[in-house]
Scaffold this motif. Structure first.
Motif, short mmCIF file in Angstrom:
data_model
loop_
_atom_site.label_atom_id
_atom_site.label_comp_id
_atom_site.label_asym_id
_atom_site.label_seq_id
_atom_site.Cartn_x
_atom_site.Cartn_y
_atom_site.Cartn_z
N PHE A 258 6.71 -2.96 -11.82
CA PHE A 258 6.13 -3.56 -10.61
C PHE A 258 7.19 -3.77 -9.54
CE2 PHE A 258 5.22 -7.31 -8.03
CZ PHE A 258 3.98 -6.96 -7.49
N TYR B 158 -0.11 5.64 -2.87
CA TYR B 158 0.49 5.39 -1.55
C TYR B 158 0.07 6.46 -0.55
CZ TYR B 158 4.13 4.54 1.95
OH TYR B 158 4.80 4.28 3.11
N LYS C 274 7.26 -1.75 -5.99
CA LYS C 274 7.15 -2.58 -4.79
C LYS C 274 8.29 -2.29 -3.83
CE LYS C 274 6.96 -7.40 -3.22
NZ LYS C 274 7.01 -8.83 -3.62
N HIS C 275 9.48 -2.09 -4.37
CA HIS C 275 10.63 -1.78 -3.52
C HIS C 275 10.48 -0.39 -2.91
CE1 HIS C 275 14.84 -2.01 -2.18
NE2 HIS C 275 14.87 -0.71 -2.47
N ASP D 60 4.98 -0.46 -1.51
CA ASP D 60 4.52 -1.75 -0.99
C ASP D 60 3.84 -2.51 -2.13
OD1 ASP D 60 1.79 -0.78 -1.16
OD2 ASP D 60 2.15 0.28 0.70
N THR D 61 3.46 -3.76 -1.84
CA THR D 61 2.90 -4.62 -2.88
C THR D 61 1.57 -4.09 -3.40
OG1 THR D 61 3.95 -6.55 -1.85
CG2 THR D 61 2.17 -6.98 -3.41
N LYS D 62 0.71 -3.60 -2.51
CA LYS D 62 -0.60 -3.08 -2.95
C LYS D 62 -0.44 -1.91 -3.90
CE LYS D 62 -3.01 -0.35 -0.36
NZ LYS D 62 -3.79 0.22 0.77
N ALA E 72 2.19 -1.18 -5.68
CA ALA E 72 2.82 -1.66 -6.91
C ALA E 72 1.80 -2.33 -7.82
CB ALA E 72 3.95 -2.63 -6.57
#
Length: 310
Positions: free
Chosen positions: A11, A247, A15-16, A19-21, A23
Motif C-alpha cells: 500500500f 491508474y 501510494k508513493h 495516489d491513495t485511491k 493504492a
C-alpha cells in the motif's frame, strides 16, 4: 504476520508511485486474492520471496527521500543484509542497483563517510555466515541465486511456458497452492495487467516500468528453473502492474469526462464495484471452494503436510 507486512508495504509503495485511491483499490485486490492468501496463510517461507521483491524498491525510495539519511542508511543496510539470505534476492538487488545507479550514487554522496563504512560493515557481518557456508559448500551459490544444479533445456522451456499459462489460462494441478487447474488470476485482473503493461511499454522513460517488467522476466526465468524460487516471486510485480492499470484507466476516464463530476463518480463507482466483486470471488475461492476441495484435504493430511514443510 508476513502477509500483513506485505499488504502494508504494498500500500505504501503504490501510494508513493501513484495516489491513495489507486493504492487502496490495488491493495484490496492483492490482499483478497486467493494467490496471496494461499501463500501467506500456509506458513511456508515462500511468502518471503514476495516480501523481498517489495522491500527492494521500498528501500531505494526510503533512502532517496529520507530526511534522516544517515539513520535510514544503517537500517536499510541491516534489512538488505537479511534479504540476501532469501533465494533470488541478490540477483534482483544487483539489477536494482544498476537501474537506480544515478539516484543511489547521489544518495551515497550525501552520507557521512563513517555512516557509509558502517553500513557496508553491517552488511558484511550479516552475510558472513552465508559466505562461510558457500565456501564450505559452493553449490549453495546456485541455490542463493535461484539457479539449478543441472539444467534440462526441454524441462526449462516447458516450465517457462507454464508460468504465463498458470497465471492466465490453466495452471498445473497443485492442491496445496491452488484450486484444481484454475488460472491464478481472474479476467478483470488480467485486463488491468494488460493496461498497465501497455502503458509502461509505451513509456520506457519510466524507471519503475523497466523495474517491473524486468522483474517479471527475471522472476519467470528463475521460476522456470524450478529450484529455490517459486511463482509467488512474481506477485509484487504482477499487482504493481494491476495498480498501474487502475491508474491508467482512471486517468483515461477523467480525460474523457474532465468537467462532468457525475461521470467521474460513475466511473469510480464501476471500478470500486468491480474490485469488490473480484475480491468476493477470490475470498470464496479460497475460504470455501479450496478448503472444501477433496484434493486439498488429502494434501493436508499429517504425513503430506510433513512432506510439504520439509
Amino acid at each position: 504476520l508476513f502477509g500483513i507486512a506485505f499488504v502494508g508495504i504494498f500500500f505504501v509503495l503504490i501510494k508513493h508511485w501513484y495516489d491513495t485511491k489507486t493504492a487502496l483499490l490495488s491493495t484490496v485486490l492483492v490482499g483478497s486474492s486467493s494467490w496471496f492468501l494461499q501463500y501467506a496463510r500456509i506458513s511456508t517461507p515462500d511468502i518471503l520471496l514476495a516480501i523481498s521483491m517489495l522491500l527492494l524498491p521500498s528501500l531505494a525510495l526510503w533512502l532517496y527521500y529520507a530526511k534522516k539519511l544517515n539513520v535510514v542508511a544503517v537500517v536499510a543496510a541491516v534489512i538488505l543484509g537479511l534479504l540476501i539470505y532469501i533465494p533470488g534476492t541478490l540477483l534482483f538487488a544487483l539489477a536494482a542497483i544498476i537501474i537506480l545507479r544515478k539516484e543511489l550514487t547521489s544518495t551515497v554522496k550525501n552520507l557521512k563517510p563513517i555512516v557509509f563504512i558502517t553500513a557496508i560493515f553491517l552488511v558484511l557481518i550479516i552475510v558472513a555466515p552465508l559466505m562461510r557456508a558457500m565456501i564450505i559448500k559452493p553449490t549453495l551459490i546456485l541455490d542463493l541465486i535461484g539457479l539449478p544444479h543441472s539444467l534440462s533445456l526441454i524441462d526449462f522451456a516447458k516450465n517457462l511456458l507454464f508460468v504465463p499459462s498458470s497465471l492466465f489460462i490453466v495452471s498445473q494441478n497443485n492442491p496445496v497452492y491452488n484450486l484444481g487447474n484454475l488460472p491464478i488470476l481472474d479476467i478483470f485482473t488480467t485486463i488491468l495487467i494488460i493496461l498497465g503493461s501497455g502503458f509502461l511499454i509505451t513509456h520506457p522513460e519510466i524507471k519503475k516500468g523497466r523495474m517491473l517488467l524486468g522483474a517479471l522476466a527475471v522472476g519467470s526465468i528463475l521460476t522456470a528453473f524450478n529450484n529455490t524460487v517459486s511463482i509467488i516471486i512474481l506477485l509484487p510485480a504482477i499487482y504493481s502492474l494491476v495498480a498501474t492499470g487502475i491508474y491508467v484507466m482512471s486517468n483515461k476516464w477523467n480525460e474523457v469526462f474532465p468537467l462532468n463530476p457525475i461521470a467521474k463518480y460513475i466511473g469510480n463507482a464501476i471500478v470500486v464495484v468491480a474490485v469488490l466483486f473480484v475480491g468476493f470471488y477470490h475470498i470464496n475461492r479460497y475460504f470455501f471452494a479450496w478448503r472444501n476441495n477433496p484434493e486439498t484435504k488429502q494434501s493436508f493430511t499429517v504425513q503430506n503436510y510433513k512432506n510439504l514443510i520439509q
